[in-house]
Design a protein around this motif. Structure first.
Motif: not given
Lengths: 114, 115
Positions: B50-55, B32-33
């Motif tokens: 990415q899922n619930n982590g910040v990329v 999600l972006y």
């Protein structure tokens, strides 16, 4: 860092004529290149991509784009423009494998004259 | 297939107020972006999950912007306090493959006007 440039703010083309929307890019690694279109009050829609292979890629709505490595360009083209093609077009790039970010150009407004 | 849903569609606030935007991505999309699109400019990536982590949140003004994606599905983007230069369209997008092949699906956006 990767970057993408769209040198024209607006392009005007008569209906039925061929159209070209220009894009140049800069990356350190391998370019993954994309075109998106934005119609009024709508989100961006994916048109086409170049990852590898044939330099001429075909996409939605009769659009195609030509990858030119020596000129670092990825121009969007269509043989015969329609009034309904009038929209805002964005070129985008990802710098593979260095970065997952997709960077967008500032956009070019395409106006097809009836 | 339902697309990316965003709300509200429009928001008008005064500077120094706070505001929140909501996004529901396409079912099954792990990435999600949030992008910010200022008038006359291309979309600028604020944060990528990415899922619930910040990329990536390297371009997120963290002194005033925050975002979360609890449970790896819906996401909210908050601005507190808002500045005049935050006036823009905030676009949410999602993808299946971390966007590696570039096919992002965008919502219609939230148009924010800060007065």
């Amino acid at each position: 860092a990767q970057s993408v440039a769209q040198p024209e703010d607006q392009v005007n083309v008569a209906e039925g004529n061929p159209l070209t929307v220009k894009c140049t890019y800069s990356v350190s690694g391998n370019p993954y290149l994309f075109w998106y279109v934005q119609y009024p009050n709508r989100g961006l829609q994916f048109l086409l991509k170049y990852i590898t292979g044939d330099n001429l890629v075909k996409g939605s709505y009769g659009f195609e784009a030509e990858f030119n490595k020596s000129q670092t360009s990825f121009h969007l083209k269509k043989p015969s423009a329609l009034v309904s093609d009038s929209a805002l077009y964005f070129c985008a790039v990802r710098d593979d494998p260095r970065d997952d970010k997709i960077i967008f150009g500032k956009g070019t407004r395409l106006h097809i004259l009836p | 297939e339902a697309g990316v849903a965003q709300s509200p569609r429009y928001k008008i606030i005064e500077k120094r107020q706070s505001v929140a935007f909501w996004c529901n991505p396409i079912s099954g999309h792990a990435t999600l972006y949030w992008y910010q699109q200022i008038l006359g400019q291309g979309p600028k990536l604020l944060i990528q999950f990415q899922n619930n982590g910040v990329v990536d949140d390297s371009q997120l003004p963290k002194d005033r912007f925050s975002a979360e994606r609890l449970k790896g599905v819906d996401s909210t983007l908050k601005i507190q306090p808002a500045k005049l230069e935050d006036s823009a369209v905030y676009l949410c997008a999602s993808s299946l493959d971390q966007g590696l092949l570039g096919k992002l699906f965008f919502g219609s956006g939230t148009q924010l006007s800060v007065l």
